[in-house]
Design a protein around this motif. Structure first.
Motif, PDB file in Angstrom:
ATOM      1  N   SER A  16       0.810  -1.225   0.000  1.00 20.87           N
ATOM      2  CA  SER A  16       0.000   0.000   0.000  1.00 20.87           C
ATOM      3  C   SER A  16       0.842   1.273   0.000  1.00 20.87           C
ATOM      4  O   SER A  16       0.285   2.374  -0.104  1.00 20.87           O
ATOM      5  CB  SER A  16      -0.935   0.012   1.221  1.00 20.87           C
ATOM      6  OG  SER A  16      -0.182  -0.010   2.429  1.00 20.87           O
ATOM      7  N   ALA A  92      -5.350   0.066   0.186  1.00 19.37           N
ATOM      8  CA  ALA A  92      -5.503   0.094  -1.267  1.00 19.37           C
ATOM      9  C   ALA A  92      -6.466  -1.001  -1.677  1.00 19.37           C
ATOM     10  O   ALA A  92      -6.627  -2.004  -0.976  1.00 19.37           O
ATOM     11  CB  ALA A  92      -4.159  -0.081  -1.978  1.00 19.37           C
ATOM     12  N   THR A  96      -5.690  -3.156  -7.112  1.00 18.80           N
ATOM     13  CA  THR A  96      -4.480  -2.333  -7.179  1.00 18.80           C
ATOM     14  C   THR A  96      -3.288  -3.074  -6.588  1.00 18.80           C
ATOM     15  O   THR A  96      -2.183  -3.059  -7.150  1.00 18.80           O
ATOM     16  CB  THR A  96      -4.692  -1.012  -6.420  1.00 18.80           C
ATOM     17  OG1 THR A  96      -5.785  -0.301  -7.001  1.00 18.80           O
ATOM     18  CG2 THR A  96      -3.442  -0.146  -6.469  1.00 18.80           C
ATOM     19  N   ASP A 139      -6.180   6.024   1.442  1.00 19.79           N
ATOM     20  CA  ASP A 139      -6.342   5.064   0.358  1.00 19.79           C
ATOM     21  C   ASP A 139      -5.355   5.435  -0.741  1.00 19.79           C
ATOM     22  O   ASP A 139      -5.477   6.491  -1.360  1.00 19.79           O
ATOM     23  CB  ASP A 139      -7.783   5.123  -0.158  1.00 19.79           C
ATOM     24  CG  ASP A 139      -8.024   4.218  -1.357  1.00 19.79           C
ATOM     25  OD1 ASP A 139      -7.123   3.424  -1.700  1.00 19.79           O
ATOM     26  OD2 ASP A 139      -9.113   4.301  -1.945  1.00 19.79           O
ATOM     27  N   SER A 141      -4.799   3.724  -3.551  1.00 21.19           N
ATOM     28  CA  SER A 141      -5.090   2.985  -4.787  1.00 21.19           C
ATOM     29  C   SER A 141      -4.780   3.781  -6.042  1.00 21.19           C
ATOM     30  O   SER A 141      -4.205   3.256  -6.998  1.00 21.19           O
ATOM     31  CB  SER A 141      -6.561   2.562  -4.805  1.00 21.19           C
ATOM     32  OG  SER A 141      -6.887   1.781  -3.687  1.00 21.19           O
TER      33      SER A 141
END
Length: 290
Positions: A16, A92, A96, A139, A141
């Motif tokens: 992540s 994430a 991803t 997040d 992503s």
């Protein structure tokens, strides 16, 4: 003699972006420790404090084994000692993470001959469930490394002052809803500047787009309704002793309408809380009043 210490704990899913965050903190003069088992955290803090370290960042994640389950208790214990501690959780979407593992060809810590990467990610999510609620949740992503570094920089900047930080984050629904948003508002029903040829390459920060949107009564009504909702409930979130509240504003592509709304709301609430304005689909531009 013990010294005052600013301690940042980083956790989150493998892949992540914890290494990017830790490198950012190291560049900001934090003494950084990666892959620390949770049960050794108190011992590490005590030793570094005795040696005079005043800015420390520690990454604790699934690589430390089952001790990750002790992390909430460890954080509560450190905070009870009035340590200046902040917790950052990186997340994430599964697709991803799978793409990142495929591109880097690195092995997931929980993957083995009996467990696929997808199964390993699912098990890791299960083990880390609840940790994201212990602090600030990002997040990653759809973030480029440069954007993540900027968001971490904003995080450590706002931590110099106490109280709630209100984050307005624009995004495009076609790229998915941010995992870190506590409140989400959908403005796709409003007129879209994308269909005006002259406005298409611009963003919701540009004057022609602002003029176009503010000529529409529905835009102004929804803007005022969202502001009224946040204004009504913000005191409740503050009383809940939250450090962060992320409000996601989504349109189709995350370039025009959502950007306009995030900027407007950010300006409106700057007198009531520390505000950060983030645009997930635009190049990272620092905005806010940390």
């Amino acid at each position: 003699m013990l010294t005052f210490m600013q301690l940042i704990i980083i956790s989150g899913l493998s892949g992540s972006g914890k290494s990017i965050a830790l490198n950012m903190l190291e560049d900001a003069d934090y003494y950084c420790v990666d892959n620390m088992p949770s049960q050794l955290l108190q011992q590490l803090v005590d030793q570094l404090a005795q040696q005079g370290y005043d800015k420390v960042a520690v990454a604790i994640d699934i690589r430390g084994g089952k001790s990750i389950a002790m992390l909430p208790q460890q954080l509560a214990s450190l905070r009870a000692n009035e340590l200046d501690l902040q917790f950052l959780f990186l997340d994430a979407k599964t697709e991803t993470l799978l793409k990142r593992y495929s591109e880097t060809r690195r092995r997931h810590p929980l993957a083995d001959e009996q467990r696929t990467v997808t199964e390993a990610i699912a098990e890791e999510r299960d083990r880390l469930e609840g940790l994201s609620e212990l602090g600030h949740h990002i997040d990653t992503s759809d973030l480029k490394p440069s954007a993540l570094r900027e968001w971490v920089r904003q995080f450590i900047s706002t931590e110099t002052r106490r109280g709630l930080t209100l984050i307005f984050e624009s995004f495009g629904f076609k790229h998915g809803v941010p995992l870190d948003a506590e409140l989400v508002f959908d403005v796709r029903c409003l007129p879209n500047p994308h269909y005006e040829q002259a406005l298409r390459p611009l963003t919701g920060r540009d004057t022609p787009v602002i003029t176009f949107l503010e000529a529409e009564p529905d835009v102004l009504n929804m803007r005022d309704d969202i502001a009224r909702f946040i204004d009504t409930w913000l005191p409740c979130y503050i009383r809940d002793n939250r450090n962060y509240l992320t409000v996601g504003i989504g349109c189709t592509g995350g370039q025009h309408r959502s950007v306009y709304f995030a900027e407007c709301l950010g300006r409106k609430f700057r007198d009531q809380a520390r505000v950060l304005v983030r645009h997930r689909e635009l190049p990272s531009i620092p905005t806010g009043n940390p």
